[in-house]
Motif scaffolding. Structure first.
Motif, short mmCIF file in Angstrom:
data_model
loop_
_atom_site.label_atom_id
_atom_site.label_comp_id
_atom_site.label_asym_id
_atom_site.label_seq_id
_atom_site.Cartn_x
_atom_site.Cartn_y
_atom_site.Cartn_z
N ARG A 1 0.82 -1.21 0.00
CA ARG A 1 0.00 0.00 0.00
C ARG A 1 0.86 1.27 0.00
O ARG A 1 0.34 2.36 -0.25
N ILE A 2 2.13 1.13 0.30
CA ILE A 2 3.05 2.27 0.17
C ILE A 2 3.56 2.23 -1.28
O ILE A 2 4.35 1.37 -1.64
N GLU A 3 3.13 3.16 -2.09
CA GLU A 3 3.37 3.08 -3.53
C GLU A 3 4.56 3.90 -4.01
O GLU A 3 5.12 3.63 -5.07
N ASP A 4 4.96 4.93 -3.25
CA ASP A 4 6.06 5.77 -3.68
C ASP A 4 7.38 4.98 -3.64
O ASP A 4 7.80 4.51 -2.57
N GLU A 5 8.03 4.83 -4.79
CA GLU A 5 9.22 3.98 -4.88
C GLU A 5 10.38 4.51 -4.04
O GLU A 5 11.12 3.73 -3.43
N ALA A 6 10.55 5.83 -4.02
CA ALA A 6 11.65 6.40 -3.22
C ALA A 6 11.44 6.10 -1.74
O ALA A 6 12.39 5.76 -1.01
N GLU A 7 10.19 6.22 -1.28
CA GLU A 7 9.87 5.94 0.13
C GLU A 7 10.06 4.46 0.43
O GLU A 7 10.55 4.09 1.51
N ARG B 1 13.73 3.84 0.88
CA ARG B 1 14.19 4.41 2.15
C ARG B 1 13.82 3.50 3.32
O ARG B 1 14.65 3.23 4.21
N LEU B 2 12.57 2.99 3.29
CA LEU B 2 12.10 2.13 4.38
C LEU B 2 12.83 0.79 4.39
O LEU B 2 13.11 0.24 5.46
N LYS B 3 13.14 0.26 3.20
CA LYS B 3 13.91 -0.99 3.15
C LYS B 3 15.29 -0.81 3.77
O LYS B 3 15.79 -1.69 4.50
N ALA B 4 15.88 0.33 3.51
CA ALA B 4 17.22 0.60 4.08
C ALA B 4 17.14 0.72 5.60
O ALA B 4 18.00 0.19 6.32
N LEU B 5 16.10 1.40 6.10
CA LEU B 5 15.93 1.53 7.55
C LEU B 5 15.68 0.16 8.18
O LEU B 5 16.23 -0.15 9.25
N ALA B 6 14.84 -0.64 7.52
CA ALA B 6 14.52 -1.96 8.06
C ALA B 6 15.77 -2.84 8.13
O ALA B 6 15.93 -3.63 9.06
N ALA C 1 1.36 2.04 8.08
CA ALA C 1 1.50 3.13 9.04
C ALA C 1 2.94 3.60 9.19
O ALA C 1 3.21 4.68 9.74
N GLY C 2 3.90 2.80 8.67
CA GLY C 2 5.31 3.16 8.77
C GLY C 2 5.76 4.17 7.74
O GLY C 2 6.91 4.64 7.79
N GLU C 3 4.90 4.52 6.81
CA GLU C 3 5.27 5.50 5.79
C GLU C 3 5.66 6.82 6.47
O GLU C 3 4.89 7.38 7.25
N GLY C 4 6.86 7.29 6.18
CA GLY C 4 7.33 8.54 6.77
C GLY C 4 7.98 8.40 8.13
O GLY C 4 8.42 9.39 8.72
N CYS C 5 8.05 7.18 8.67
CA CYS C 5 8.62 7.00 10.02
C CYS C 5 10.14 7.15 10.00
O CYS C 5 10.78 7.11 8.95
N THR C 6 10.72 7.29 11.18
CA THR C 6 12.16 7.47 11.31
C THR C 6 12.83 6.16 11.73
O THR C 6 12.16 5.19 12.09
#
Length: 485
Positions: free
Chosen positions: A141-147, A150-155, A170-175
């Motif tokens: 459901r998070i469709e923005d590829e750049a986001e 970014r989230l894969k790198a954080l994970a 709900a993790g979209e935009g999280c730190t």
């Protein structure tokens, strides 16, 4: 959110329309998410499944594919390679008498037991920990590829060794800090689960998932929700406490309902809930749909009803079917209907019209968080689709089987009852040990029976020299009777 009399009810409104309803009381609580130490009762190679005793009175069902990880819902990056080379035989993994740690992924429905998996998922606010798998995933459901990248790198930075992490919607935009605190908490929870399991003999509940209140605050109250209103002061303060730690920017959206009204009445939700149990749903145009649910599948029929259109038959049919497609998607979500669904739209003789209706249906289903798959239209003009089934449909929770009709929705006709009474009278007349026959019936039924068959009863009484009495009794249902001889 309505919390009162030991029951929690949560209604989700979109443009003041009820689109989802959740209920949890003392009875019939969902066990989805619960983790059990189960005992393998038997293994069925022919079905590729096993029955697991979890101590609830009804065995859980474990398919071989639920022993293997399912990555279909996520864009997953595995650290252990493809699973395609693993054995697909259930007997290679389980044997009778073996203890196994499982998690429930589908509630028992009807005669079927709960469905289980060996691949545990522990959801947090922003992420899900997968202790028995090794990969990184991001919600589709998070469709923005750049986001997503970014989230894969954080994970990858917070992922425990040999475990998996999925970033939730709900993790979209999280730190990084948000994800790290989530994973640390979930890792501790998993260690506690394993410790408890090691000290426990099967079958035993090891971990109970959160109550509906906490699941709503954890899973559903995101930045997409404009407002969360709660009518219980204690739970309102609990919600603020949780949100202040997880998403402090959402605190202003939480409000306490302190009016001297029932909260669902105030928002006109109660009257909408009552319509959920109706088989017939009227469309604004005057058409309607009929929803029939069985254990195997759900059948939905579309009718023009009062709608006569304004142009021609093709236009009338198309408009009714389009409106019905939108309403069907809404009702599936509202009633939480899952499994196989067959839709009988009004016949269309135009391929473009059929494609348009299917497109409207698919687009309307995108709002639903449960996965669905519209397979297309058959040669008979029926639309086949499926929707993920996790919990019981709302109608099963709100209704019980009728003790009079046994769930058929119909009772015996008067003529059938009269024939049964006649049979019992004739059987009693041949019994030489009694001198009278008494039939107890509802007064209305008794009056009509005697009005129709009074002469025959009198004739039989004289012929066999026995008293035949039809006795009114208001305590007896209209489709039943009792015989005393």
């Amino acid at each position: 959110m309505d919390i009162s009399f030991g029951q929690t009810r949560v209604a989700v409104l979109e443009d003041n329309e009820l689109v989802e309803i959740y209920m949890e009381g003392q009875e019939g609580q969902s066990i989805v998410g619960n983790i059990y130490k189960g005992l393998v009762e038997n293994v069925l190679p022919g079905m590729g499944a096993a029955f697991i005793d979890i101590g609830t009175g009804k065995n859980a069902f474990l398919y071989v594919k639920d022993v293997l990880p399912d990555l279909s819902s996520y864009d997953a990056v595995s650290s252990v390679g493809s699973e395609s080379n693993r054995s697909q035989r259930i007997e290679d993994y389980l044997k009778a008498g073996q203890e196994v740690l499982i998690q429930i992924i589908k509630d028992p429905i009807g005669s079927k037991g709960a469905r289980a998996t060996t691949h545990v998922t522990l959801p947090g606010r922003f992420a899900v920990l997968m202790p028995t798998a090794d990969y990184i995933g991001v919600s589709r459901r998070i469709e923005d590829e750049a986001e997503r990248e970014r989230l894969k790198a954080l994970a990858a930075e917070v992922k425990p060794t040999n475990m998996g992490v999925i970033v939730r919607t709900a993790g979209e935009g999280c730190t990084l800090s948000d994800l790290k605190s989530d994973i640390e908490f979930l890792s501790t929870l998993w260690a506690n689960i394993l410790g408890k399991s090691d000290k426990t003999s099967a079958p035993k509940l090891i971990h109970k998932d959160m109550s509906l209140f906490f699941r709503i605050v954890r899973d559903m109250f995101t930045k997409e929700i404009d407002k969360l209103t709660i009518n219980n002061k204690e739970y309102y303060e609990k919600a603020l406490e949780i949100i202040s730690m997880t998403s402090p920017d959402l605190e202003p959206r939480v409000s306490y309902f302190d009016k001297c009204y029932e909260i669902f009445d105030y928002y006109k939700i109660e009257e909408k809930i009552e319509k959920i149990i109706s088989k017939k749903v009227w469309l604004k145009s005057g058409g309607y749909i009929v929803i029939d649910q069985t254990e195997a599948l759900t059948a939905i029929d579309v009718n023009t009803g009062k709608y006569v259109g304004s142009k021609d038959l093709h236009d009338t049919v198309l408009k009714t079917n389009i409106e019905a497609a939108k309403e069907i998607a809404k009702q599936l979500r509202l009633r939480d209907i899952g499994g196989i669904i067959i839709i009988d739209f009004i016949d269309m003789n135009d391929q473009e019209h059929e494609n348009l209706v299917l497109e409207v249906l698919r687009n309307a289903l995108k709002k639903d968080k449960n996965r669905s798959n519209v397979l297309g239209m058959t040669h008979l003009g029926l639309v086949e689709m499926t929707r993920k089934k996790v919990v019981q449909p709302k109608t099963n929770i709100m209704q019980s089987i009728c003790p009079y009709c046994s769930g058929t929705g119909k009772v015996l006709s008067k003529q059938t009852i009269f024939k049964k009474i006649e049979f019992e009278i004739n059987k009693a007349l041949f019994n030489r040990d009694n001198r009278k026959v008494e039939i107890y019936v509802h007064p209305e039924l008794g009056y009509e029976f005697m009005s129709t068959y009074g002469d025959e009863i009198k004739s039989l009484s004289e012929k066999y020299n026995k008293d035949i009495n039809i006795i009114p009794d208001e305590t007896i249902p209209k489709d039943e009777f009792r015989v005393h001889d």
